[in-house]
Design a protein around this motif. Structure first.
Motif, short mmCIF file in Angstrom:
data_model
loop_
_atom_site.label_atom_id
_atom_site.label_comp_id
_atom_site.label_asym_id
_atom_site.label_seq_id
_atom_site.Cartn_x
_atom_site.Cartn_y
_atom_site.Cartn_z
N UNK A 201 -7.76 6.04 -4.72
CA UNK A 201 -8.50 7.31 -4.69
C UNK A 201 -9.67 7.26 -5.66
N UNK A 202 -9.43 6.70 -6.86
CA UNK A 202 -10.46 6.67 -7.90
C UNK A 202 -11.04 5.27 -8.11
N UNK A 203 -10.50 4.24 -7.42
CA UNK A 203 -10.94 2.86 -7.59
C UNK A 203 -10.84 2.40 -9.04
N UNK A 204 -9.75 2.77 -9.70
CA UNK A 204 -9.51 2.38 -11.09
C UNK A 204 -8.13 1.72 -11.19
N UNK B 266 3.72 23.30 -15.14
CA UNK B 266 3.71 22.00 -14.49
C UNK B 266 4.10 22.13 -13.03
N UNK B 267 3.58 21.22 -12.23
CA UNK B 267 3.91 21.19 -10.81
C UNK B 267 3.74 19.78 -10.28
N UNK B 268 4.21 19.55 -9.07
CA UNK B 268 4.09 18.24 -8.42
C UNK B 268 3.24 18.37 -7.16
N UNK B 269 2.54 17.27 -6.84
CA UNK B 269 1.68 17.27 -5.66
C UNK B 269 1.59 15.83 -5.13
N UNK B 270 1.38 15.71 -3.82
CA UNK B 270 1.11 14.38 -3.24
C UNK B 270 -0.35 14.04 -3.51
N UNK B 271 -0.60 13.23 -4.55
CA UNK B 271 -1.99 12.98 -4.90
C UNK B 271 -2.33 11.53 -5.14
N UNK B 272 -1.37 10.63 -5.07
CA UNK B 272 -1.64 9.25 -5.46
C UNK B 272 -1.57 8.26 -4.31
N UNK B 273 -2.55 7.40 -4.24
CA UNK B 273 -2.55 6.25 -3.33
C UNK B 273 -2.79 5.01 -4.18
N UNK B 274 -1.96 3.99 -4.01
CA UNK B 274 -2.10 2.79 -4.84
C UNK B 274 -1.92 1.55 -3.97
N UNK C 159 0.86 -1.18 0.00
CA UNK C 159 0.00 0.00 0.00
C UNK C 159 0.90 1.23 0.00
N UNK C 160 0.91 1.96 -1.10
CA UNK C 160 1.74 3.16 -1.23
C UNK C 160 0.85 4.39 -1.12
N UNK C 161 1.27 5.34 -0.29
CA UNK C 161 0.45 6.52 0.00
C UNK C 161 1.21 7.80 -0.34
N UNK C 162 0.44 8.82 -0.70
CA UNK C 162 0.96 10.15 -0.99
C UNK C 162 2.03 10.13 -2.08
N UNK C 163 1.77 9.34 -3.14
CA UNK C 163 2.70 9.31 -4.26
C UNK C 163 2.77 10.68 -4.92
N UNK C 164 3.95 11.06 -5.35
CA UNK C 164 4.15 12.37 -5.97
C UNK C 164 3.79 12.30 -7.45
#
Length: 202
Positions: free
Chosen positions: A161-164, A121-129, A103-108
Motif C-alpha cells: 500500500x505504501x511501498x515501504x 482503539x479499533x481494528x480494520x482491514x488495512x494491510x497488504x504485504x 502475497x497477504x491481503x486485507x491484513x487486520x
C-alpha cells in the motif's frame, strides 16, 4: 486431496478445503503441487496454495468502536508459491533450498480513533504485504544418535500500500539445532539469530 503419478518421475498433488463461518460465509482454499524426481536422491517441488484467517472475537468485539458496529472486518487472505530443491548428499545428510513468494491481503491492523473522551482503539482491514526470499537448510544424522540441523532464511517484505519495508519483519533468520544422546535420553541445544527489525517509526 488426491495424488496422481503422471509419470514415474512426476507426481501431482491437488487439494481443496471448504470452510463455512456463520459471519463470513463460505471460503474455498485450493492448493496444488508438482514433484519431479529426476533421480532417487533428488526432489524438485513447485507448490502453490491459498489460505485465509477470519477475525477473532477479540478483534471484533473487545473495543467500543467494534462493538458499536463502526467498523466491519473481513477475513485476511494469503497466496503463496514455493520452489523447492531437496537433495540427499548421502544417507545421513539432507539439504534443502526453497525460493518463496507470498502475497497477504486485507491484513487486520489496530488503529486509534480520536474521540471527545480521548482515543479509542479499533481494528480494520488495512494491510497488504508481499514477501519474497530464499531458505536453505542442511540436516545430518550421525552414528550413535547425534543429529544436527542448520537453516537460514533471507526474506524481503514490503507494504504494497505504501511501498515501504514492513515493520517488525527481519530479513535474516537463522537456527542451529543439535541433539546429543545421553544414556537413554537425548539432550537438545538450539541457537537462534534474528536480524534487525524496524519499528512503525522507522
Amino acid at each position: 486431496q488426491d495424488e496422481v503419478r503422471i509419470r514415474p518421475s512426476l507426481i501431482a498433488n491437488v487439494g481443496v478445503r471448504v470452510d463455512h463461518d456463520p459471519s463470513f460465509g463460505m471460503h474455498l482454499t485450493p492448493r496444488g503441487g508438482l514433484v519431479f524426481l529426476p533421480r532417487p536422491a533428488t526432489a524438485i517441488k513447485l507448490l502453490h496454495g491459498r489460505a485465509f484467517r477470519a477475525p477473532n472475537a477479540y478483534e471484533r468485539y473487545y473495543f467500543d468502536a467494534m462493538r458499536d458496529g463502526l467498523f466491519t472486518l473481513r477475513p485476511e487472505r494469503i497466496h503463496s508459491t514455493e520452489a523447492v530443491w531437496e537433495e540427499y548428499i548421502s544417507s545421513r545428510v539432507r539439504t534443502t533450498v526453497t525460493a518463496f513468494l507470498y502475497d497477504a491481503e486485507e491484513l487486520i491492523e489496530q488503529r486509534s480513533l480520536e474521540t471527545g473522551g480521548g482515543s479509542d482503539l479499533y481494528f480494520v482491514n488495512g494491510g497488504d504485504v508481499e514477501g519474497r526470499g530464499v531458505e536453505s537448510e542442511i540436516e545430518t544424522k550421525l552414528p550413535g544418535g547425534l543429529s544436527g540441523r542448520l537453516s537460514h532464511t533471507y526474506v524481503v517484505t514490503e507494504d504494497t500500500v505504501t511501498d515501504t519495508p514492513f515493520s517488525n519483519s527481519p530479513r535474516h533468520l537463522a537456527k542451529l539445532n543439535l541433539q546429543v544422546p545421553v544414556s537413554r535420553f537425548y539432550l537438545g541445544f538450539e541457537g537462534q539469530f534474528v536480524g534487525e527489525r524496524t519499528t512503525l517509526g522507522g
